[in-house]
Write a protein that holds these residues in place. Structure first.
Motif, PDB file in Angstrom:
ATOM      1  N   TYR A   8     -37.460 -39.213  -4.219  1.00 56.15           N
ATOM      2  CA  TYR A   8     -36.917 -37.994  -3.600  1.00 56.15           C
ATOM      3  C   TYR A   8     -35.421 -38.054  -3.340  1.00 56.15           C
ATOM      4  O   TYR A   8     -34.850 -37.125  -2.778  1.00 56.15           O
ATOM      5  CB  TYR A   8     -37.641 -37.641  -2.282  1.00 56.15           C
ATOM      6  N   ILE A   9     -34.762 -39.140  -3.700  1.00 60.82           N
ATOM      7  CA  ILE A   9     -33.343 -39.317  -3.417  1.00 60.82           C
ATOM      8  C   ILE A   9     -32.580 -39.391  -4.740  1.00 60.82           C
ATOM      9  O   ILE A   9     -32.964 -40.119  -5.648  1.00 60.82           O
ATOM     10  CB  ILE A   9     -33.119 -40.583  -2.558  1.00 60.82           C
ATOM     11  N   ASP A  10     -31.493 -38.602  -4.832  1.00 61.08           N
ATOM     12  CA  ASP A  10     -30.725 -38.539  -6.074  1.00 61.08           C
ATOM     13  C   ASP A  10     -29.917 -39.803  -6.336  1.00 61.08           C
ATOM     14  O   ASP A  10     -29.858 -40.286  -7.458  1.00 61.08           O
ATOM     15  CB  ASP A  10     -29.800 -37.311  -6.046  1.00 61.08           C
ATOM     16  N   SER A  11     -29.276 -40.308  -5.295  1.00 63.03           N
ATOM     17  CA  SER A  11     -28.549 -41.572  -5.425  1.00 63.03           C
ATOM     18  C   SER A  11     -28.574 -42.270  -4.072  1.00 63.03           C
ATOM     19  O   SER A  11     -28.534 -41.618  -3.028  1.00 63.03           O
ATOM     20  CB  SER A  11     -27.117 -41.355  -5.923  1.00 63.03           C
ATOM     21  N   ASN A  57     -20.245 -33.414   3.429  1.00 61.17           N
ATOM     22  CA  ASN A  57     -19.881 -34.152   4.631  1.00 61.17           C
ATOM     23  C   ASN A  57     -20.963 -33.994   5.703  1.00 61.17           C
ATOM     24  O   ASN A  57     -20.751 -34.331   6.859  1.00 61.17           O
ATOM     25  CB  ASN A  57     -18.516 -33.706   5.166  1.00 61.17           C
ATOM     26  N   VAL A  58     -22.116 -33.479   5.313  1.00 62.27           N
ATOM     27  CA  VAL A  58     -23.244 -33.309   6.233  1.00 62.27           C
ATOM     28  C   VAL A  58     -24.101 -34.570   6.177  1.00 62.27           C
ATOM     29  O   VAL A  58     -24.591 -34.948   5.111  1.00 62.27           O
ATOM     30  CB  VAL A  58     -24.085 -32.067   5.877  1.00 62.27           C
ATOM     31  N   CYS A 129     -27.065 -26.809   4.826  1.00 64.97           N
ATOM     32  CA  CYS A 129     -26.642 -26.705   3.431  1.00 64.97           C
ATOM     33  C   CYS A 129     -27.664 -27.401   2.535  1.00 64.97           C
ATOM     34  O   CYS A 129     -28.595 -28.035   3.019  1.00 64.97           O
ATOM     35  CB  CYS A 129     -25.244 -27.279   3.240  1.00 64.97           C
ATOM     36  N   ASP A 130     -27.464 -27.280   1.234  1.00 60.90           N
ATOM     37  CA  ASP A 130     -28.458 -27.841   0.316  1.00 60.90           C
ATOM     38  C   ASP A 130     -28.058 -29.197  -0.254  1.00 60.90           C
ATOM     39  O   ASP A 130     -28.663 -29.695  -1.194  1.00 60.90           O
ATOM     40  CB  ASP A 130     -28.786 -26.857  -0.807  1.00 60.90           C
ATOM     41  N   SER A 131     -27.041 -29.830   0.364  1.00 62.03           N
ATOM     42  CA  SER A 131     -26.597 -31.157  -0.061  1.00 62.03           C
ATOM     43  C   SER A 131     -26.305 -31.981   1.190  1.00 62.03           C
ATOM     44  O   SER A 131     -25.515 -31.555   2.034  1.00 62.03           O
ATOM     45  CB  SER A 131     -25.337 -31.029  -0.922  1.00 62.03           C
ATOM     46  N   ASP A 159     -29.773 -31.776  -3.051  1.00 59.61           N
ATOM     47  CA  ASP A 159     -29.069 -33.007  -3.411  1.00 59.61           C
ATOM     48  C   ASP A 159     -29.049 -33.943  -2.205  1.00 59.61           C
ATOM     49  O   ASP A 159     -28.526 -33.582  -1.146  1.00 59.61           O
ATOM     50  CB  ASP A 159     -27.640 -32.678  -3.854  1.00 59.61           C
ATOM     51  N   ILE A 160     -29.600 -35.149  -2.378  1.00 64.14           N
ATOM     52  CA  ILE A 160     -29.655 -36.123  -1.294  1.00 64.14           C
ATOM     53  C   ILE A 160     -29.048 -37.439  -1.764  1.00 64.14           C
ATOM     54  O   ILE A 160     -29.504 -38.040  -2.733  1.00 64.14           O
ATOM     55  CB  ILE A 160     -31.104 -36.371  -0.822  1.00 64.14           C
TER      56      ILE A 160
END
Length: 170
Positions: A8-11, A57-58, A129-131, A159-160
């Motif tokens: 579930y994590i992009d990087s 920056n979230v 936000c979505d990131s 995006d995580i």
């Protein structure tokens, strides 16, 4: 600094391996009432942000259980992020909660950690936000980070990026 692979994590990245002397530093921070060590860990997190330049920056901290908070008197992840916010402009969104009774992950064998945190995390409110950057001080099996990321995805995050001070995961 090393990349990791987590569901579930992009990087995902950790600053250091969870071995001596880092293991002793983290243990002192979490279990020996040494909250000032958060400043050192925030410096490491700052270096990761500067190296990997996430598109946001979230920052969403992995939540501390009520039992751990009561025992320590502070939230370890929020402590690190508050010091970090003095160096770099970040928005800390403490939007995840942990519900139900869990056993501290550090006391469990790797195979039991996934079951211990499965379906225990909830969103307190929708992410702004979505990131996001998902943050935890230590990643061992990856079970906690992955479950938190799953909940964030279900809440609309696309995006995580995950940062940890230390990792036992290969």
């Amino acid at each position: 600094m090393a990349p990791l692979e987590l569901p579930y994590i992009d990087s995902a990245f950790s600053y250091w391996k969870y071995e001596s002397p880092m293991r002793e530093l983290i243990h002192a921070y979490k279990f020996e009432d040494r909250p000032g060590i958060a400043r050192l860990f925030s410096n490491m997190t700052f270096e990761m942000m500067n190296t990997f330049l996430p598109a946001t920056n979230v920052v969403v901290p992995v939540p501390t259980s009520l039992q751990a908070f009561v025992k320590r008197g502070y939230d370890t992840n929020l402590g690190i992020l508050r010091f970090l916010s003095q160096k770099v402009e970040i928005r800390i969104e403490n939007i995840l909660s942990i519900s139900g009774k869990t056993v501290p992950q550090s006391t469990l064998k790797m195979k039991d950690r996934i079951d211990n945190v499965k379906d225990k995390f909830r969103l307190k409110k929708k992410p702004s936000c979505d990131s996001v950057i998902l943050f935890d001080d230590v990643v061992t099996s990856g079970a906690t980070a992955s479950q938190c990321a799953r909940v964030l995805r279900e809440g609309g995050v696309k995006d995580i990026v995950f940062f940890a001070v230390a990792s036992a995961k290969k």
